[in-house]
Structures are given as C-alpha cells and as structure tokens.
Motif scaffolding. Sequence first.
Motif, short mmCIF file in Angstrom:
data_model
loop_
_atom_site.label_atom_id
_atom_site.label_comp_id
_atom_site.label_asym_id
_atom_site.label_seq_id
_atom_site.Cartn_x
_atom_site.Cartn_y
_atom_site.Cartn_z
N THR A 129 0.75 -1.31 0.04
CA THR A 129 0.03 -0.14 0.05
C THR A 129 0.93 1.27 0.15
O THR A 129 0.30 2.45 -0.03
CB THR A 129 -1.07 0.05 1.17
OG1 THR A 129 -0.19 -0.23 2.53
CG2 THR A 129 -1.85 -1.10 1.19
N GLU A 130 2.20 1.12 0.13
CA GLU A 130 3.00 2.34 0.15
C GLU A 130 3.03 2.76 -1.38
O GLU A 130 3.01 1.86 -2.33
CB GLU A 130 4.13 1.86 0.78
CG GLU A 130 4.50 1.66 1.91
CD GLU A 130 3.75 2.63 3.17
OE1 GLU A 130 3.63 3.88 2.51
OE2 GLU A 130 3.25 2.09 4.19
N PRO A 131 3.39 4.14 -1.24
CA PRO A 131 3.37 4.87 -2.85
C PRO A 131 4.24 4.14 -3.73
O PRO A 131 4.03 4.08 -5.09
CB PRO A 131 3.67 6.36 -2.58
CG PRO A 131 4.09 6.31 -1.10
CD PRO A 131 3.69 5.10 -0.20
N HIS A 132 5.46 3.69 -3.60
CA HIS A 132 6.55 3.01 -4.20
C HIS A 132 5.87 1.82 -4.97
O HIS A 132 6.40 1.26 -5.98
CB HIS A 132 7.65 2.79 -3.42
CG HIS A 132 7.67 1.66 -2.55
ND1 HIS A 132 7.63 2.01 -1.52
CD2 HIS A 132 7.44 0.50 -2.58
CE1 HIS A 132 7.60 0.76 -0.58
NE2 HIS A 132 7.63 -0.25 -1.27
N ARG A 138 5.12 -2.70 -11.36
CA ARG A 138 5.07 -2.45 -12.91
C ARG A 138 6.55 -2.71 -13.50
O ARG A 138 6.64 -3.48 -14.60
CB ARG A 138 4.45 -1.37 -13.11
CG ARG A 138 4.16 -1.05 -14.46
CD ARG A 138 3.52 0.48 -14.94
NE ARG A 138 3.41 0.54 -16.58
CZ ARG A 138 4.38 1.08 -17.27
NH1 ARG A 138 5.52 1.46 -16.72
NH2 ARG A 138 4.39 1.14 -18.45
N ASP A 139 7.41 -2.04 -12.91
CA ASP A 139 8.76 -2.07 -13.71
C ASP A 139 9.26 -3.75 -13.43
O ASP A 139 9.83 -4.12 -14.45
CB ASP A 139 9.70 -1.41 -12.70
CG ASP A 139 9.73 0.23 -12.96
OD1 ASP A 139 9.12 0.53 -14.07
OD2 ASP A 139 10.22 0.83 -12.32
N ASP B 174 15.47 -1.26 -7.42
CA ASP B 174 15.61 -1.43 -6.14
C ASP B 174 15.96 -0.20 -5.42
O ASP B 174 15.74 0.00 -4.27
CB ASP B 174 16.31 -2.52 -5.75
CG ASP B 174 16.01 -4.04 -6.25
OD1 ASP B 174 14.79 -4.30 -6.15
OD2 ASP B 174 16.61 -4.53 -7.21
N ARG B 175 17.01 0.48 -6.06
CA ARG B 175 17.70 1.53 -5.60
C ARG B 175 16.51 2.64 -5.35
O ARG B 175 16.40 3.41 -4.51
CB ARG B 175 18.73 2.03 -6.54
CG ARG B 175 19.96 2.29 -6.03
CD ARG B 175 20.90 2.87 -7.18
NE ARG B 175 21.05 4.27 -7.18
CZ ARG B 175 22.07 5.07 -6.40
NH1 ARG B 175 22.60 4.58 -5.64
NH2 ARG B 175 21.49 6.49 -6.51
N GLU B 176 15.50 2.79 -6.33
CA GLU B 176 14.58 3.93 -6.43
C GLU B 176 13.51 3.48 -5.31
O GLU B 176 13.00 4.50 -4.74
CB GLU B 176 13.84 3.83 -7.81
CG GLU B 176 14.77 4.48 -8.96
CD GLU B 176 15.50 5.57 -8.43
OE1 GLU B 176 14.86 6.83 -8.32
OE2 GLU B 176 16.79 5.84 -8.30
N SER B 180 12.77 6.12 -2.32
CA SER B 180 11.38 6.35 -2.05
C SER B 180 11.11 6.08 -0.52
O SER B 180 10.46 6.71 0.26
CB SER B 180 10.47 5.79 -2.88
OG SER B 180 9.37 5.45 -2.10
N GLU B 181 11.84 5.06 0.04
CA GLU B 181 11.61 4.55 1.44
C GLU B 181 12.44 5.58 2.29
O GLU B 181 12.00 5.78 3.56
CB GLU B 181 11.89 3.33 1.59
CG GLU B 181 11.01 2.24 1.40
CD GLU B 181 9.42 2.49 2.06
OE1 GLU B 181 8.74 3.38 1.80
OE2 GLU B 181 9.18 1.82 3.23
#
Lengths: 394, 424
Positions: A129-132, A138-139, B174-176, B180-181
């Motif tokens: 549920t987190e934004p990422h 999808r990636d 994963d880096r991205e 974001s985290e």
Amino acid sequence: MKLEILKHFEDIGERFLLDISELDGTDTKVAGIYCLFAPTELVRAAGAIPVSLCGKREKPIADAEETLPPNLCPLIKSSYGYAVTNTCPFFAESDFLIGETTCDGKKKMYEFLGRIKPLHLMHLPYSTTEPHAISFWRDEILRLGRFLEESTGQKIDRDHLRFQIRIHNRIRKLLERIARFQAAEHAPLSGLTMMTVMESKSFFVYPEKYLDMLGEFIAEMESVAASGFSPFEPDAPRVLLTGCPLGKGSEKVLRIIEESGGAVVCMENCTGVKGLDLLVDEEEKDPFLALARRYLQIPCSCTTPNIGRINLLDRLISQYRIDAVVDLTWHCCHTYNIESRVVGDFVEGREVPFLHVETNYSTSDVEQLRTRIEAFLEMAGCRSNVRFANSRLN
Amino acid sequence: MPSSHEEMWEKLNLDIDAHAGLLEVLGKFYGDIYMSQQGRLRGMEYLDFVLSEVHGLRIKELQDAKVSGRKVIGTFCVFVPEEIVLAAGGIQIGLCAGAEVGKGEAEKVLPRNTCALIKSFVGFKLARLCPFIESCDLIVGETTCDGKKKAYEIFSDYSPIYVMEIPQMKNFSDRELWRSEILRFKTQVEETTGNKITADNLKEAIHLLNNRRRVLQRLNRLRAAVPVPISGRDALLINQISFYDDPERFTAKIGELCDELEERVKNGTGIAPEGTTRLMLSGCPMAVPNWKLPYIIESSGAVVVGEESCIGTRNTRDLVDESAGTIEGMIDAILDRYMKIDCACFTPNTERQENIVGMARDVGVKGVIHYALSFCQPYTMEAYKVEKALAKAGIPMLAIETDYSMEDVEQLKTRVEAFVEMVR
C-alpha cells in the motif's frame, strides 16, 4: 457420484505432456513457474507456455536436504528436490524458470535452482500500500517481459497481451463459478475433488480448449447441483481450509478433515480460490499497469500487513456459510505461521471456531492430526447443528 | 545498579521485580564472561560502566533528553538510516535483544520456531522488561526477513510501529524503491521530531556517524595485530554498545581505547598467548547480552579477531560519501552507502561471500565460525555457499546454528574445540 468429465481433470498433467510433446521441434518455449504472482498472461503473450512445477511430495526432500537446511518448508525442499533429481516431468519440459521473492526460503532456494536452469527472479514489494509499490511492481513486470522476449525470441505485442488478459480473466471467472457451487446448502463436490479441478489451472497448453473444458464441467455441475446431490452428510460442518498451498501429494490435512466428517467447501489458498476474484482491468490503456494492479492485490502472507486475506476470509465465511476454519501452515513457513495469529483472532472474532495446524509432508503425524481435527470438528459440528436448526426455524 | 533508578523504571511501567531479576542475572553473566578476563585494556572500564548502567544512567539520559524536547527512535536493523534521525535532532537506539527472558511471553503470540532475536524483542516488550522500548517516541521496523516482517504485525498490537520496506535485490528499480523509502522515512522523522532536516544538520549527522564508523574501523584494524591485543568478547561489546550510547561520546571514548590499543600493538602485548588460534565469526548479529558463542570460542583455545555481522563489520565497513552539499546529493550518498549492506536478505548477495573471504584473509584467521540463529532461513541457507567460497580460499568453516538458551553450551563447546583442534 462420479462424473465422466472429472477424468479430464485427473489426467490433465498427462494431457499437458502429450500436447507439449507434439510441439517438440517448434520454437515454443515452456516456462516453469512456482507461484500465483507469475503473470501468466505475459508469459503467453510472449508465446511461451506456463506450467506449475512439482513440489508436493515427500519423496525428493532427502536429496534437497543435501544442500538446503532442514528447517525449511517442505514445499521448498520438495521443489528443489524434484529439480535436483530431475524427476519432475514438467521441470524437464521447462526451458526456463520464473521465481519470485515471496518468502526467504524460496528467495534463497532460487539461488541454487538458478544453477540448474535459466531463472528469472521477480522482486515483489512487501508493503503493497506504500506509494512506491505499484510503479516498482510494474517495472518488475516489464523486466520479466524483457526476459521473456529474450528467451522466446518473440516480441510482446500489446494487443496480444490484451487478448491474453481477456482469456485469463474468463478462466478466473469460470473457476470462480465452479468453486461457488460449493456455497450451496448441498455442496456437490468433495473438497478433494474440487482440489483436483482447481489444480488443473496450471496445466494446459491451449487456453481455448481449457475454457471449453471448464464450460462443459459447469454444465454438468449444474445438473448435479439441481439434483441436490452432495457427498457429505447433511449435518457435516462446513469447513474453510486456509493457509499454505496444497495439492495432489500434499493433501493430507484436507483428506483428514473429510475423513473425520468435515465438508471442505472452500479452500482459501493458492491452489484454491485465492486470486480468482481478482481480474485484470481490461479497459486500462496500459496493460502492464493493469497487470501490476491485479497481481499486487493477491493476498499472500508475504505482504505486510496482509489485509486482503482478512477481507477475503470475511467474505468467504459468509458466502460459503462456514462453520469452522482450519489454517494449514507448512513447517517453518514463517509468514503463514506468524500470520495465523492475526487470522485466528479475526475468525474467532466472527465467532467461528478456528484451528491452526502446522505440519509437513510426512505421514508420521497423521494419527495425531486426526485426533485434533476430529475433536475440533465435533465441537464445530455442535455449532453447525445449531445453525442448521436455526435455518429450519427461520 | 543503584535502586535510585527504580522510580524511573516504575514510570516506564516496567515489571519491577522481573526487571530486578534480569539485572541480577545480567550482572552475574557479565562478571563471569567479562570481568574474569586477564590483562584487559584500561579503556574497557568505560564499557563496563556503560553496560552496568545500560538500563540506568543511559535511560536517565534519554529521559532527560526527552524532557528537553528530543525524540527517541528505536530500530531493529542497520538498514534504518541513522543520519536522518540524528539530523532531525533525534536519538536512535538499537532495540535488538540477546536474552531469553521474555521467551515465554513471546511464544504466546509467536510460533516457537521463530528466531531467538525476534522472540527476544517481542518478549522484552510483552514482559515489560526493556526501558529502551518504553522510552521510544517512534519504533521502526523493516521488511528484512519473513520473521521480522510478520512479527511487527503482532508487535503493533502492543506498540505502534513504522515499517520500512527493504529491497531484496540490487537492481536499478530497487535503488529507486529504497530512495522512496528513505524519503518517506525522512518525512516521518521530521514529523516525529518536529524538526526540519536541512543540508547543514544532515551534513553534520553524516560526519558524526562516519566518525563513529571510522573509529570502529580503526578498532578492527588494530585488533587484527599479532599477537591479538583485545579479546573478541571485548570488541563485540564495543560494537554492541555503539547501538546504545551517545555517538559523540562513544566515538571519543573508543578513540582513547584505540590509542591504548595502538600502544599495545607497538609493544607487542597480546591478550592471549602467542599461537592462540585466530578465528572469525560470521553471520547473524549478536545483541547484548548474547555473548555465548564468543565466550565458548575464547575458552576453547581460540581468539575471535573479527565479526562479519550487523553488530560488526556490516555496520561499520562502508562510509557515507561526505562530498555532497545539497540534501538531494546527501540522500544519494546515504542511498549508495546503505545499498552496499550485504545482508542475507538480498539475493543473490554474492558480495557477502567475497567480503567474508577478503576479511578472513585480511585479519589472518585459521578458520571461520558461521553463526546462524535457529530458524533464520536467509543465513542458514547462505552458510552453505559461504562454506564453499571459504573452502575455495583454503579456509575451513564450522557452521553453528543455535539460539539464546544455555542448553547446548557443552555440545557447542565440544564442536568448537574439535574445530580449533583441526585448524590449529
């Protein structure tokens, strides 16, 4: 009552192997998969045929333990054991494998499996549920797409992907309809038979033929349902089996429940109804995003917190008029094991009796399990009778 | 420990009687394992003091800091970027626990076959034995392994918990994800502390924490000398305390201890007789007061000269690049540094094998003892590969799987002695 058509489901693995052997010498590739998270629409869109790999029997575990630690779930050890001993015909047919980071055990097991056959590992987000989560996933689906294109030499055409999405949605809808027959007061199939039917979903070469087979089955089931036939005693407690996946070879707990007088009318697990209610949005312009959205909703215990499973259980308990819930955890499956408490609290909060069973593939604890399950069903059966009486009064 | 702290513990709602029992056992255990050593460094007196006041003066400091408006943030993993917490004026505390005391309570809510570290922190919470947990304004969990990830769901019934998602692979995406985290965490920390993170305070935090890593790196270099100038137990304790103590004070004190070590190395003074078998530990972290295995090893004719673990080199090996001037640049540098962590939760994590072999060569050991907590699948599964990688380098390895109980001490001792005998 034995339906002729059931034979098709029982033999579907052999049928698959026959159909595949006819494709020998063509460019068609077979993708071995281990998990509901592998987007089969995408595999088909790349011209490959997905098939589930073996991992449901005790036999190859000893060979697996030469490399893997014993404190690991039997499903992982069995899967690896089949691969390393080359005794699974579907593994033998597979040109490449698709793994996913659902749990620590599988994730690390794939490091070893990747030495035997080319393996693509999908990385699942856990906090769905987190934004990422959605863009990340999808990636990952796109990354799988590139792997598939390289492995099959076939480009993924978006329109063909949309076509596959529609077909797979139809398959899910038909399977869901089949499962729903069991919601009737007289459930027409035993849990074991339903398991055989549901397991078929991972073993077909031609989706259209499979759809026809499901359609035919539904037509026959309708007449069985109309006759009011049920293999269960009328007062059998209606059991929902949830937790780790099981199938032919690892159906121990399901079998014991039914031998003890329970009616397993629903299985909330990967071989049961989990995910059948989740369709890919056919209207979404970006089919990859549509896939990502659908697959991210699979209520697997590897996600945290796994609210989707509680919501699904909530709905299934009502829909299938469940008298008792049995939660099966394979030994050392940490995610389902720990989540069992969350599930148990919820189920008991709904005043439905709950039993948690932790076991493996061996037969050494069968009698012990039987004693526990019989006692549990006896208790649940009393409640079932009350419900039965109440429904008569109403 | 002086009873003057009792009022504070009552305020923190600890189970006073059980807590007194814990401190008594801890004191005795520490005495047996630590105070019995011969020829210890003078600088260890500081560590002895910090440990004797671990639930006392240090907690008092935290309470005083809270009164002055600072916030305390508890963590369970070296993945949580302390730079962010420190920059926002917060205090970060490691909450991992290495004792069995709360096991009974923990097993009421967690399966028995969950690793001892997880049962310990849940047990400490449920049994009301940990003043650190009770001092926290924010507790941060992370999705490193199945057990922790799911145990936090249970833990959250008793205390709110913020969970960070840790990537399991090291691809671009994963880096991205991790970026974001980190940014989400930054927002949370700013909210909890009420302080904005600026380029200035972040730069300062990065520098301060790099200094703490540098001093521990220095300790690691010095302890590798022949003869070994400090016991493995003492070095482990220093690493353990780095998670609790004020980072600035700790860095200064360990700097002094390293000066003393340097002197010893120059004079060729060793803690153990020359010829004592040099070994290295690798695997799961050993949280206070989990000194069982180092003690067994060091009473079996060997000395531990390195710990490849989160409470060891995994936490100190890599620095954050300090050249960036903007917040974005610094976040990037933090991202780079934390993505180097070679935790077994990653796949395929081949760099860990390389790091272990490299370290074993650098510190010159006769063998490696791989330590995994029972039911910790990532580390038990990697043990197989680590053994192969070490064997290729001609270094023998012993794989040990154990928990916090004392039941297997004699059995472990027999195995360790046999291993020491073999590699000598």
